[in-house]
Design a protein around this motif. Structure first.
Motif, PDB file in Angstrom:
ATOM      1  N   PRO A  35       6.771 -34.533  41.775  1.00  0.00           N
ATOM      2  CA  PRO A  35       5.419 -34.308  41.270  1.00  0.00           C
ATOM      3  C   PRO A  35       4.547 -33.596  42.301  1.00  0.00           C
ATOM      4  CG  PRO A  35       5.637 -36.562  42.021  1.00  0.00           C
ATOM      5  CD  PRO A  35       7.008 -35.931  42.131  1.00  0.00           C
ATOM      6  N   VAL A  36       3.585 -32.870  41.800  1.00  0.00           N
ATOM      7  CA  VAL A  36       2.539 -32.326  42.670  1.00  0.00           C
ATOM      8  C   VAL A  36       1.347 -33.252  42.444  1.00  0.00           C
ATOM      9  CG1 VAL A  36       1.105 -30.340  43.226  1.00  0.00           C
ATOM     10  CG2 VAL A  36       3.449 -29.995  42.398  1.00  0.00           C
ATOM     11  N   ASP A  37       1.157 -34.167  43.392  1.00  0.00           N
ATOM     12  CA  ASP A  37       0.103 -35.171  43.276  1.00  0.00           C
ATOM     13  C   ASP A  37      -0.401 -35.552  44.664  1.00  0.00           C
ATOM     14  OD1 ASP A  37       2.012 -36.953  44.328  1.00  0.00           O
ATOM     15  OD2 ASP A  37       2.378 -37.950  42.421  1.00  0.00           O
ATOM     16  N   GLU A  38      -1.117 -36.655  44.764  1.00  0.00           N
ATOM     17  CA  GLU A  38      -1.726 -37.052  46.042  1.00  0.00           C
ATOM     18  C   GLU A  38      -0.703 -37.272  47.154  1.00  0.00           C
ATOM     19  OE1 GLU A  38      -0.596 -40.594  43.759  1.00  0.00           O
ATOM     20  OE2 GLU A  38      -1.836 -38.881  43.212  1.00  0.00           O
ATOM     21  N   ARG A  39       0.551 -37.513  46.813  1.00  0.00           N
ATOM     22  CA  ARG A  39       1.592 -37.705  47.830  1.00  0.00           C
ATOM     23  C   ARG A  39       2.106 -36.389  48.394  1.00  0.00           C
ATOM     24  NH1 ARG A  39       5.391 -41.083  43.961  1.00  0.00           N
ATOM     25  NH2 ARG A  39       4.499 -39.484  42.595  1.00  0.00           N
ATOM     26  N   THR A  40       1.981 -35.309  47.638  1.00  0.00           N
ATOM     27  CA  THR A  40       2.641 -34.054  48.006  1.00  0.00           C
ATOM     28  C   THR A  40       1.678 -32.893  48.233  1.00  0.00           C
ATOM     29  OG1 THR A  40       3.006 -33.512  45.663  1.00  0.00           O
ATOM     30  CG2 THR A  40       4.771 -34.717  46.807  1.00  0.00           C
ATOM     31  N   ARG A  41       0.382 -33.141  48.136  1.00  0.00           N
ATOM     32  CA  ARG A  41      -0.606 -32.075  48.337  1.00  0.00           C
ATOM     33  C   ARG A  41      -1.100 -32.049  49.781  1.00  0.00           C
ATOM     34  NH1 ARG A  41      -3.482 -34.321  43.676  1.00  0.00           N
ATOM     35  NH2 ARG A  41      -2.630 -33.329  41.815  1.00  0.00           N
ATOM     36  N   GLN A  42      -1.509 -30.846  50.205  1.00  0.00           N
ATOM     37  CA  GLN A  42      -2.210 -30.698  51.483  1.00  0.00           C
ATOM     38  C   GLN A  42      -3.711 -30.882  51.244  1.00  0.00           C
ATOM     39  OE1 GLN A  42      -4.118 -27.911  50.934  1.00  0.00           O
ATOM     40  NE2 GLN A  42      -2.903 -26.053  51.270  1.00  0.00           N
ATOM     41  N   PRO A  43      -4.538 -30.917  52.295  1.00  0.00           N
ATOM     42  CA  PRO A  43      -5.967 -31.235  52.142  1.00  0.00           C
ATOM     43  C   PRO A  43      -6.754 -30.319  51.196  1.00  0.00           C
ATOM     44  CG  PRO A  43      -5.349 -31.429  54.443  1.00  0.00           C
ATOM     45  CD  PRO A  43      -4.164 -30.832  53.721  1.00  0.00           C
ATOM     46  N   HIS A  44      -6.303 -29.101  50.961  1.00  0.00           N
ATOM     47  CA  HIS A  44      -7.021 -28.188  50.064  1.00  0.00           C
ATOM     48  C   HIS A  44      -6.600 -28.358  48.613  1.00  0.00           C
ATOM     49  CE1 HIS A  44      -8.946 -26.213  53.411  1.00  0.00           C
ATOM     50  NE2 HIS A  44      -7.765 -26.098  53.992  1.00  0.00           N
ATOM     51  N   PHE A  46      -3.414 -28.142  47.294  1.00  0.00           N
ATOM     52  CA  PHE A  46      -2.210 -27.415  46.869  1.00  0.00           C
ATOM     53  C   PHE A  46      -0.950 -28.150  47.336  1.00  0.00           C
ATOM     54  CE2 PHE A  46      -5.502 -24.164  47.206  1.00  0.00           C
ATOM     55  CZ  PHE A  46      -5.377 -23.523  45.982  1.00  0.00           C
ATOM     56  N   LEU A  47       0.168 -27.870  46.671  1.00  0.00           N
ATOM     57  CA  LEU A  47       1.451 -28.423  47.090  1.00  0.00           C
ATOM     58  C   LEU A  47       1.683 -28.091  48.563  1.00  0.00           C
ATOM     59  CD1 LEU A  47       4.213 -29.739  46.457  1.00  0.00           C
ATOM     60  CD2 LEU A  47       4.984 -27.471  45.704  1.00  0.00           C
ATOM     61  N   HIS A  48       1.978 -29.102  49.349  1.00  0.00           N
ATOM     62  CA  HIS A  48       2.214 -28.932  50.779  1.00  0.00           C
ATOM     63  C   HIS A  48       3.572 -28.277  50.988  1.00  0.00           C
ATOM     64  CE1 HIS A  48       2.779 -29.866  54.991  1.00  0.00           C
ATOM     65  NE2 HIS A  48       1.550 -30.342  55.063  1.00  0.00           N
ATOM     66  N   GLY A  49       3.640 -27.272  51.834  1.00  0.00           N
ATOM     67  CA  GLY A  49       4.901 -26.605  52.129  1.00  0.00           C
ATOM     68  C   GLY A  49       5.945 -27.561  52.670  1.00  0.00           C
ATOM     69  N   GLY A  50       5.504 -28.540  53.443  1.00  0.00           N
ATOM     70  CA  GLY A  50       6.430 -29.532  53.983  1.00  0.00           C
ATOM     71  C   GLY A  50       7.051 -30.388  52.894  1.00  0.00           C
ATOM     72  N   ALA A  51       6.313 -30.648  51.821  1.00  0.00           N
ATOM     73  CA  ALA A  51       6.867 -31.410  50.696  1.00  0.00           C
ATOM     74  C   ALA A  51       7.952 -30.583  50.003  1.00  0.00           C
ATOM     75  CB  ALA A  51       5.764 -31.800  49.721  1.00  0.00           C
ATOM     76  N   LYS A  88       0.632 -24.198  44.011  1.00  0.00           N
ATOM     77  CA  LYS A  88       0.618 -25.051  42.818  1.00  0.00           C
ATOM     78  C   LYS A  88      -0.280 -26.246  43.102  1.00  0.00           C
ATOM     79  CE  LYS A  88       3.513 -26.974  39.260  1.00  0.00           C
ATOM     80  NZ  LYS A  88       2.711 -26.454  38.180  1.00  0.00           N
ATOM     81  N   ARG A  89      -1.140 -26.602  42.142  1.00  0.00           N
ATOM     82  CA  ARG A  89      -2.094 -27.696  42.324  1.00  0.00           C
ATOM     83  C   ARG A  89      -1.690 -28.998  41.643  1.00  0.00           C
ATOM     84  NH1 ARG A  89      -7.204 -26.970  44.322  1.00  0.00           N
ATOM     85  NH2 ARG A  89      -7.879 -24.857  44.674  1.00  0.00           N
TER      86      ARG A  89
END
Length: 135
Positions: A35-44, A46-51, A88-89
């Motif tokens: 999922p793209v959610d609070e666990r996988t997003r960066q502060p802005h 968007f999906l965190h590249g590290g995720a 991706k948001r």
């Protein structure tokens, strides 16, 4: 527990923490969602590249584990690269990992991460080392 169920066991892993799910594990191919959610997003937001990288390496590592003799061998991520193509948001991304090289001591995987519409979000390549288990 059969081999595929064992590989799907996500207890106490990064896969569990980030909400990754297995769709398919077969010889030379792994399909997973995240999922793209609070666990996988960066502060802005968007999906965190590290995720995305964690998803790619998890798929490659599980794919390698499926191909080796786990009684005698163990595998570890050796190298990974990732091109983050599209932001991706929200929603879900799907990783499809396919084996590009199956050697005795290394395996190389290509991982395409796409969104629900099929747009390429991340393109990754991961090399996984295969080593003998220490007794």
């Amino acid at each position: 527990m059969d081999r595929e169920q064992m590989l799907k066991d996500r207890t106490n892993t990064i896969a569990h923490s980030l909400g990754m799910e297995f769709v398919e594990i077969s010889k030379g191919k792994v399909v997973m969602t995240m999922p793209v959610d609070e666990r996988t997003r960066q502060p802005h937001g968007f999906l965190h590249g590290g995720a995305s990288v964690a998803l790619a390496e998890t798929a490659a590592s599980v794919g390698t584990a499926y191909l080796i003799d786990e009684e005698k061998e163990i595998c570890f991520g050796l190298e990974i690269n990732a091109n983050h193509i599209k932001a991706k948001r929200e929603g879900t991304v799907t990783a499809v990992a396919t084996i590009a090289h199956q050697g005795r001591t290394t395996m190389v995987w290509e991982i395409h991460i796409r969104d629900e519409e099929g747009a390429l979000i991340c393109l990754s390549r991961c090399t996984v080392a295969v080593m003998p288990k220490k007794k």
